[in-house]
Design an enzyme around this catalytic site. Structure first.
Site: not given
Ligand code: BGC
Length: 774
Positions: A358-359, A489, A602-603
């Site tokens: 999704w990035d 996550e 986490k984010q």
């Molecule tokens: C993040 C995801 C991301 C992936 C690739 C993961 O650590 O939590 O949101 O899509 O890394 O960048």
């Protein structure tokens, strides 16, 4: 953190050789041209710690999945970004000693990634075990003009001796992936040809039959004079092909080898012609010569920089960082091929197999949308359109029906290749990012034709998925979404993740809106799409509307905020500031169980939604959410700080915005997470760009209008960015006192600056005083 990169506005520079930093530098100094990429591995042999990495876009390997407990619905394989045959290698033997910086005494080592002109330069002096000293200059480029060509110029000066120097330029097919699940080699070598100053190797992936031919042409000169009488020894070993050339060199003389490389893959040619085509490319490069290739490269980069550069005055570290981010993005994706995409590590490492997350939609598209011709973004959208069938199959495997589409969490060819149930099956917000990217594209370009041709089918597939994934709670008398993982996550399988639910509802409303647009503007296109997707016009739009109007969102009245998910407030509410430094990052110090039960995020998750739908909230509401979630966020995904930076700017909190900006922009250069050796965080680099343009610059687009609201960090004298919007190019410069906006394009542009409507004619400049607090 590891800060050894020298600050410079246009280059990434390392001075002094450190074997400890070698893997990190191999990532940071990587080169790419959209079609292929190469870590900054040395040409000569190196026996210290290294990650060999050479990647051809679109060529992958379906590595057998490795999981503990198999769950129905898991994919059988994980598509690996493939380390390809090594085409940069040149062994150098001085009399009887192999040049190898791991065992030599190395002095005056300097490595420079020249981002302005797009090449890598390395110079050093090495003392060999027998006391002989050589001075070396190695320069290379992966051409962005001739994208199947690379060139290297490698010069060796005999500083204190006369003797024999052997040069062995080669192509090596015996390469492996460090992340191979079962230590398998992924390539077969099908053919090797070798002639004087020339070699070709044809490699085939052991599965899927991708074929890639690598050719080299070489030229050797002594003190600038071509050595025409050298008769190279033609060498062929198992999966390795090269030339050996011995040259007698007198003290003070400089021996130079130029290696021209052609790389062609079966993505673009029929297998039978590959060897001839790659040789043709190598010859083409040789005929041009490296100097001309470098000149052309510099002008091609100048064109890219003209469109996408950001200038920052008064802060060299920030200037270097933003250019590094822009450079890496532009060398990873060029938009020439709708089969390609932007992987989290781009061409800088193997980690995160697959290429597409999704990035791409949530981060990279805003960057390309505003810094490149619209077709670049269109290609990224078409990539997903081409995978729609697979997304419908993917949803089918999970039990969804009637054209519901679930795009994969990780993919190269449209099939899911991620295999952790809590992410593969539950981190479904990715579907929303894909729909939002279509909206973003259309609001910036007005290319409604995209909806007719491709976009609407994708939106319908996605809306259908949400309508089936959301269920009705008779207890709540509301619609709910159970068992999901949000962007955070660090908590899985939650109910009613606000971000996912809000985005899902937006998707259904937007699909309805777009059906209306296509139906009105291009009825023939609507009839075609309706028949193709078997759309039930009577029931589907109504069902979507009913869900949207009756969706449940977890909300805390006392705090006045949406909760990340049900039950979030049951967690012990501690703050990141209370975490001892020694326990961070928590993903390297805590058990997974402890992480899942903690309140740490986490984010950006709820804040990711506030960012997307910011215009629906007033400033106080945004501030309440920010003040609650920011102190609980550990930013252990590179995608996180930029969103916080943008919202901090929105709130006029310059210090926080700047702190988060530095963290996102120098994440790799200063190795914040101690992992840059595995590769750079390419997709989050787009977030860095967003934190300037959407953050400090306050750029927004709502209802057809461009908004700017610039602020400037105290540390900067000024910053300038250029964006493209509906056929206009807009250059914005903000100093500590005022902002100037210049517009280039067809006719006038109406926009809003600090809430005031203005009209700027093409070529005109508008100057306004800054309003420091938004
Ligand atoms: C993040 C995801 C991301 C992936 C690739 C993961 O650590 O939590 O949101 O899509 O890394 O960048």
């Amino acid at each position: 953190m590891n800060q050894y990169i020298k600050a410079d506005p246009w280059s990434i520079i390392e001075e002094g050789f450190s074997a400890e930093n070698q893997r990190s530098s191999e990532s940071l100094f990587s080169l790419g041209n959209g079609k292929m990429g190469q870590r900054a591995n040395f040409e000569e042999q190196y026996t210290g710690k290294t990650l060999q990495g050479s990647y051809i876009a679109g060529i992958y390997y379906p590595d057998k999945t490795r999981v503990g407990w198999w769950k129905n619905g898991y994919p059988e394989y994980f598509a690996k970004v493939l380390n390809s045959p090594n085409y940069i290698g040149i062994d150098v033997v001085i009399d009887s000693h192999m040049l190898n910086l791991f065992i030599c005494n190395v002095r005056a080592f300097r490595r420079e990634l020249n981002m302005k002109e797009g090449y890598l330069l390395r110079t050093f002096e090495a003392e060999l075990p027998d006391g002989k000293i050589v001075r070396v200059e190695a320069k290379r480029l992966l051409s962005i003009v001739d994208t199947e060509c690379a060139a290297i110029s490698y010069s060796i000066e005999a500083v204190n001796f006369s003797g024999t120097i052997s040069l062995l330029p080669y192509i090596d097919g015996a390469v492996v992936n460090q992340d191979s699940n079962y230590d398998e080699a992924f390539w077969n070598v099908l053919r090797m040809d070798v002639h004087s100053n020339e070699a070709t190797l044809l490699a085939q992936t052991k599965k899927l039959d991708f074929q890639v031919a690598f050719s080299m042409r070489t030229k050797v000169s002594l003190d600038g004079k071509l050595c025409e009488d050298i008769r190279p020894e033609l060498m062929k070993k198992e999966a390795w092909v090269g030339n050996r050339m011995k040259v007698q060199v007198e003290q003070g003389q400089t021996l130079t080898i130029e290696k021209y490389i052609g790389v062609c893959s079966s993505l673009n040619y029929s297998a039978e012609t590959l060897c001839a085509e790659s040789l043709k490319q190598a010859k083409k490069a040789e005929e041009k010569g490296i100097e001309k290739m470098l000149t052309e490269q510099a002008s091609a980069w100048a064109a890219k920089w003209k469109q996408s550069d950001i200038q920052i005055e008064g802060d060299v570290a920030a200037q270097q960082a933003i250019r590094f981010n822009i450079f890496q993005l532009n060398q990873t994706y060029t938009g020439e091929d709708a089969r390609l995409n932007v992987g989290p590590k781009g061409f800088t490492g193997e980690k995160y197999g697959g290429t597409t997350y999704w990035d791409t939609e949530a981060y990279c598209i805003p960057f390309f949308l505003m810094t490149a011709p619209k077709d670049v973004t269109r290609q990224l959208l078409i990539y997903r359109y081409k995978h729609l069938e697979r997304a419908i199959e993917n949803a089918g495997k999970l039990g969804f029906t009637d054209g519901a589409a679930l795009y994969p969490m990780v993919t190269i060819n449209g099939e899911e290749c991620h295999n952790e149930w809590e992410i593969t099956f539950e981190e479904i917000h990715r579907n929303g990012a894909i729909a939002f990217a279509i909206h973003n594209y259309i609001r910036h370009t007005l290319d409604y034709n995209y909806l007719d041709q491709y976009g609407l089918e994708v939106l319908i597939g996605i809306a259908r998925f949400w309508a089936q994934r959301i269920t009705f709670s008779t207890e709540k008398k509301k619609y709910v979404m159970l068992g999901v993982t949000g962007p955070n996550e660090y908590e899985n399988n939650v109910n009613n993740n606000w971000y996912t639910s809000r985005l899902a509802c937006w998707c259904m409303s937007y699909a309805n809106e777009c059906i209306g647009i296509v139906k009105t503007n291009t009825p023939a296109a609507w009839s075609r799409i309706k028949a193709k997707v078997n759309f039930d016009e009577e029931h589907e739009p109504t069902k979507w509307r009913t869900i949207v109007e009756n969706m449940y969102y977890p909300y805390n009245e006392e705090l006045g905020i949406f909760l990340q998910q049900d039950g979030y407030m049951d967690k012990e509410q501690t703050l990141v500031a209370d975490l001892p430094h020694s326990q961070r990052p928590i993903n390297q110090h805590w058990s997974w169980d402890r992480i899942l039960r903690s309140c740490f995020i986490k984010q950006a998750d709820t804040l990711q939604g506030i960012y997307l739908f910011e215009n629906e909230f007033d400033t106080d509401t945004i501030a309440r959410h920010f003040d609650f979630y920011e102190p609980r966020t550990v930013h252990e995904s590179s995608l996180s700080p930029c969103v916080h930076s943008i919202l901090a700017s929105r709130l006029g909190r310059k210090d926080k915005a700047y702190e988060m900006y530095l963290r996102t922009s120098r994440l790799d250069l200063d190795d914040y997470n101690n992992e840059v050796g595995e590769g750079c965080h390419i997709t989050s680099m787009a977030g860095t760009w967003m934190s300037i343009v959407e953050g400090f610059g306050g750029k927004r687009v709502y209802e057809g209008r461009l908004y700017l609201n610039p602020i400037i960090p105290e540390q900067w004298q000024s910053y300038t960015f250029r964006i493209t919007f509906r056929g206009h190019d807009i250059v914005v410069t903000t100093t500590q006192t005022h902002t100037t906006i210049t517009q280039y394009g067809n006719g006038e542009l109406q926009l809003s600056i600090y809430g005031k409507e203005v009209i700027i004619n093409s070529g005109e400049e508008l100057k306004v005083d800054n309003i420091s607090n938004r």
